[in-house]
Design a protein around this motif. Sequence first.
Motif, PDB file in Angstrom:
ATOM      1  N   SER A  45     -41.268  18.916   9.073  1.00  0.00           N
ATOM      2  CA  SER A  45     -40.227  17.874   9.065  1.00  0.00           C
ATOM      3  C   SER A  45     -38.853  18.520   9.152  1.00  0.00           C
ATOM      4  CB  SER A  45     -40.164  16.781   7.888  1.00  0.00           C
ATOM      5  OG  SER A  45     -40.172  17.316   6.763  1.00  0.00           O
ATOM      6  N   THR A  46     -38.728  19.501   8.670  1.00  0.00           N
ATOM      7  CA  THR A  46     -37.380  20.425   8.400  1.00  0.00           C
ATOM      8  C   THR A  46     -36.889  20.656   9.812  1.00  0.00           C
ATOM      9  OG1 THR A  46     -38.340  21.321   6.444  1.00  0.00           O
ATOM     10  CG2 THR A  46     -36.156  21.751   7.122  1.00  0.00           C
TER      11      THR A  46
ATOM     12  N   VAL B  88     -38.101  19.546  12.753  1.00  0.00           N
ATOM     13  CA  VAL B  88     -37.908  18.082  13.339  1.00  0.00           C
ATOM     14  C   VAL B  88     -36.382  17.773  13.155  1.00  0.00           C
ATOM     15  CG1 VAL B  88     -38.201  15.885  13.659  1.00  0.00           C
ATOM     16  CG2 VAL B  88     -40.262  17.404  13.589  1.00  0.00           C
ATOM     17  N   TRP B  89     -35.774  17.627  11.962  1.00  0.00           N
ATOM     18  CA  TRP B  89     -34.407  17.476  11.710  1.00  0.00           C
ATOM     19  C   TRP B  89     -33.526  18.035  12.308  1.00  0.00           C
ATOM     20  CZ3 TRP B  89     -32.494  13.134   9.833  1.00  0.00           C
ATOM     21  CH2 TRP B  89     -33.260  12.164   9.098  1.00  0.00           C
ATOM     22  N   ILE B  90     -33.784  19.542  12.120  1.00  0.00           N
ATOM     23  CA  ILE B  90     -32.796  20.480  12.505  1.00  0.00           C
ATOM     24  C   ILE B  90     -32.488  20.206  14.039  1.00  0.00           C
ATOM     25  CG2 ILE B  90     -32.312  22.811  13.054  1.00  0.00           C
ATOM     26  CD1 ILE B  90     -33.337  23.393  10.352  1.00  0.00           C
ATOM     27  N   VAL B  91     -33.735  20.154  14.796  1.00  0.00           N
ATOM     28  CA  VAL B  91     -33.778  20.070  16.365  1.00  0.00           C
ATOM     29  C   VAL B  91     -33.082  18.755  16.715  1.00  0.00           C
ATOM     30  CG1 VAL B  91     -35.140  19.512  18.454  1.00  0.00           C
ATOM     31  CG2 VAL B  91     -35.576  21.284  16.757  1.00  0.00           C
ATOM     32  N   GLY B  92     -33.543  17.492  15.943  1.00  0.00           N
ATOM     33  CA  GLY B  92     -33.012  16.359  16.316  1.00  0.00           C
ATOM     34  C   GLY B  92     -31.263  16.131  16.218  1.00  0.00           C
ATOM     35  N   ALA B  93     -30.884  16.956  15.087  1.00  0.00           N
ATOM     36  CA  ALA B  93     -29.313  16.826  14.692  1.00  0.00           C
ATOM     37  C   ALA B  93     -28.652  17.567  15.783  1.00  0.00           C
ATOM     38  CB  ALA B  93     -29.215  17.614  13.420  1.00  0.00           C
ATOM     39  N   LEU B  94     -29.272  18.780  16.447  1.00  0.00           N
ATOM     40  CA  LEU B  94     -28.795  19.799  17.451  1.00  0.00           C
ATOM     41  C   LEU B  94     -28.711  18.653  18.833  1.00  0.00           C
ATOM     42  CD1 LEU B  94     -30.243  23.109  17.044  1.00  0.00           C
ATOM     43  CD2 LEU B  94     -27.980  22.499  16.574  1.00  0.00           C
ATOM     44  N   VAL B  95     -29.876  18.035  19.017  1.00  0.00           N
ATOM     45  CA  VAL B  95     -29.745  17.203  20.271  1.00  0.00           C
ATOM     46  C   VAL B  95     -28.625  16.089  20.243  1.00  0.00           C
ATOM     47  CG1 VAL B  95     -31.053  15.420  21.254  1.00  0.00           C
ATOM     48  CG2 VAL B  95     -32.103  17.632  20.768  1.00  0.00           C
ATOM     49  N   VAL B  96     -28.302  15.432  18.788  1.00  0.00           N
ATOM     50  CA  VAL B  96     -27.303  14.486  18.649  1.00  0.00           C
ATOM     51  C   VAL B  96     -26.053  15.003  18.825  1.00  0.00           C
ATOM     52  CG1 VAL B  96     -26.394  13.101  17.017  1.00  0.00           C
ATOM     53  CG2 VAL B  96     -28.797  13.106  17.201  1.00  0.00           C
ATOM     54  N   ILE B  97     -25.938  16.446  18.335  1.00  0.00           N
ATOM     55  CA  ILE B  97     -24.617  17.094  18.472  1.00  0.00           C
ATOM     56  C   ILE B  97     -24.342  17.581  19.955  1.00  0.00           C
ATOM     57  CG2 ILE B  97     -23.239  19.229  17.888  1.00  0.00           C
ATOM     58  CD1 ILE B  97     -24.688  19.224  15.251  1.00  0.00           C
TER      59      ILE B  97
ATOM     60  N   VAL C  56     -37.138  27.866  -4.358  1.00  0.00           N
ATOM     61  CA  VAL C  56     -36.909  27.387  -5.624  1.00  0.00           C
ATOM     62  C   VAL C  56     -36.377  25.861  -5.550  1.00  0.00           C
ATOM     63  CG1 VAL C  56     -36.111  27.410  -7.953  1.00  0.00           C
ATOM     64  CG2 VAL C  56     -36.737  29.376  -6.624  1.00  0.00           C
ATOM     65  N   LEU C  57     -35.239  25.899  -5.028  1.00  0.00           N
ATOM     66  CA  LEU C  57     -34.538  24.429  -4.713  1.00  0.00           C
ATOM     67  C   LEU C  57     -35.129  23.552  -3.882  1.00  0.00           C
ATOM     68  CD1 LEU C  57     -30.808  25.440  -5.202  1.00  0.00           C
ATOM     69  CD2 LEU C  57     -32.498  24.809  -6.845  1.00  0.00           C
ATOM     70  N   ASN C  58     -35.421  23.982  -2.581  1.00  0.00           N
ATOM     71  CA  ASN C  58     -36.177  23.223  -1.519  1.00  0.00           C
ATOM     72  C   ASN C  58     -37.367  24.196  -1.356  1.00  0.00           C
ATOM     73  OD1 ASN C  58     -33.589  21.557  -1.135  1.00  0.00           O
ATOM     74  ND2 ASN C  58     -32.938  23.650  -0.458  1.00  0.00           N
ATOM     75  N   PRO C  59     -38.491  23.730  -1.971  1.00  0.00           N
ATOM     76  CA  PRO C  59     -39.987  24.669  -1.727  1.00  0.00           C
ATOM     77  C   PRO C  59     -40.263  24.458  -0.182  1.00  0.00           C
ATOM     78  CG  PRO C  59     -39.782  22.757  -3.611  1.00  0.00           C
ATOM     79  CD  PRO C  59     -38.718  22.489  -2.803  1.00  0.00           C
ATOM     80  N   ILE C  60     -39.626  25.073   0.542  1.00  0.00           N
ATOM     81  CA  ILE C  60     -40.151  25.064   2.119  1.00  0.00           C
ATOM     82  C   ILE C  60     -40.947  26.157   2.171  1.00  0.00           C
ATOM     83  CG2 ILE C  60     -39.412  25.268   4.363  1.00  0.00           C
ATOM     84  CD1 ILE C  60     -36.785  24.116   3.453  1.00  0.00           C
TER      85      ILE C  60
END
Lengths: 454, 329
Positions: free
Chosen positions: A2-3, A5-14, B171-175
């Motif tokens: 999901s991270t 997806v969020w980053i790509v989405g943010a870049l598209v919006v920008i 640690v803070l964001n366990p990715i």
Amino acid sequence: MSTIVWIVGALVVIAAGGYVFRLLGQMLTGNAPKYRDMSFGVAFGYVLAVALVIGTVWFYLQPTVVEVNGQQTAVASVTFFRWAVQAVILGSVAAYWFKFVGKNFGPEASRKAFRTMPLTASFGILIIGVYTFVAIFAGQIAVTTIIGLAIGFMVILAASRNRLNKDSHAGIGFLLFAILVICSVMYFVGPLAPYGQEEILGAANILPGGNTATGGDPAYPLGTDSIGRDILSRLIYGAQNTVGIAFVTTVLAFAIGVTLGFLAATLGGWLDQLLSRAVDVLMAIPSLIFALLLMTIASVWAPRLGIPLTYFMVLIIAVIDSTRVFRLSRAVASNIVVMDYIEAAKLRGEGLGYLIFKEILPNATAPLLAEFGLRFCFVFLTIAALSFLGVGIQPPLSDWGTMVKDLAPFINFAQFAPLAAVTPLLAAGAIALLTVAVNFVVDWMLHKSSGLKE
Amino acid sequence: MGNVSSIIFQRLLLGLVTLLIVSIVIFVAVNLLPGDFAELILGQGATPEAVSTIRRDLGLDQPLIVRYMQWLGGIATGDLGTSFAQLNFKTNLGGAGDVGVIDQILPRLSNTMFLALVTAAIAVPLAVTLGVLAALFRNTVFDRVANVATLSSISSPEFFMAYVLILFLAVLNPILPSLSNIFEGMSFTERLEKSMLPALTLTLVVTAHMMRMTRAAIINLLASPYIEMARLKGMSPMRVIVKHALPNALAPIINVIALNLAYLVTGVVVVEVVFVYPGIGQLFVDSVKIRDIPVVQACCLIFAAAYILLNLTADILSILSNPRLRHPK
């Protein structure tokens, strides 16, 4: 997932924002040249910068404690983010005021230098100054040191009176006097470190922060380590040991490298061939690997000869790094020895010593000085890496690399106790900060001397 | 082409000679140890008989040159000796039989290669793109910020970067996992995920350097007449740089990429220790700590060989990318 997806989405919006921003600019200003000729990349950059600033401010203002299921839970990432932002702002402000003071006080030459330097360089000089101060006054300064310095400075001033013009002589005299005053004041103030570096105090594993409610102790602001030594004191003494040893090593590497490099360039012939080929071979082995190999051997020799391992380390790293210094000083010197004034000096019948010290050295100072800064960084990082791997500076001397290694497991507690995770990062950050500072200053010096404008 | 192939042949020969001399240096350095291996293996309570037996078994009663030849012959046939730890394990505990240094090193070497490849796959495109962008938007805010950021990341120690990444991403964001627990028979994606944090740390360190060199190489060319011509034709700045400047800046860029790859193979030691990544760097440091000389010797030689090989590649590639050498008059 999901991270991403969020980053790509943010870049598209920008990206969309950039397009709209340019379009709006063109429409509102009646197609002004600035917006008409703006490429999409630039528009994207503007919107990205604004988004980053807004994001930073928004995240900075998040609460550090939230209530989950009726329980107060700390949000550690916000705490760390706040600290990082505060550190950056504090550093910039300090650099600005340092530059302001340098611009307006002192002799004309230094005022001019401060006027032209970028903020990063003034930050670098400020940090180097602070480190030097902490390193020198970590322990109690002895009366004999102050008296020795006073006599030494007197000799320097007397010897340089006829060689310098009046203003610069007075300037140097004032600087040396200021150093003496600072030393004397610090003699009465006492050591910067509250405890000794080897001193084992009452309680072990006290948390940093000095708050008794959370397992701290006001007597130990940064807590104590696993055998009860004060971490703040060890950090302060670390400046003395790590920086001091790295400095000595660099000076030694330069003494070896520059001497041999200048000799090879002036004498040429078989000596030059021999030294250059030997350096080629030594440089074919990666330096950290070679240092580790030699440290293995030294660690067997050290107890037999009764010499501390740290001396071996200084020697080994100095020899390995002197190969790089040799390359540079030989290259610089061989450009100088073909000059006409060297020919003239040779025809006058000057000896080797005169040629090297009076003709070559003064003309090679600028590149060698920049190289000294860079070399110091490399040596400092190599020593830190060796100590981090456990074969560098040995206990009971405190040093930052070893501290990072010993305290590193505490980073895993960052989620619950942000303060506990700070100490290893402080030690590692202390190393990073000094090398960054030196690099900023060297970068500025190189930029200035190369005259690059593009 | 005759000219180029003879130059390349010379370089290859020179590399081989360098490697041979480096092996002598390593061998002599190891033989500077006081006493010898036999005493080191047996430790404090060694009896003279036991020492002489081991000395005979390992061939330590032979003169130095003979031993060097034997060692070299062993390397050529893939026999790097047996580590002290394994010898001890075998004699004292009746352990696992003959596990030579080569069997210990090979799987770890492939792990390190994997890490280096992952890093290169992320870092090289990133660095070249960012370098081109920095050259395109030179002397703007973006360029200044990039300059400060890259300078900081070049000069920070690897373990600082590593722990900052662990703090924020594990640690803070366990990715991502903070320990690289890699074993035989893992699926590729799992392995990729486990080695992501060390790869990111190395990426941060090498990208900065490569990006600065790319930017410098391109900016160096911007004053050339043919670039001015392209500009006067009315080309967009992006096209001028990508079409006209970049191909001519390739030689220095390829050179710096190869040098950074050499750094990746040899400079991974600290990063592997931080993430407990089972690579050759970790093995090397462990062996250094317990003074396991055969392993240290072998690792040292492998690192030196990789370093020399990649430097050689950089050399040859920059010769090949120079049209003046490829098409002699």
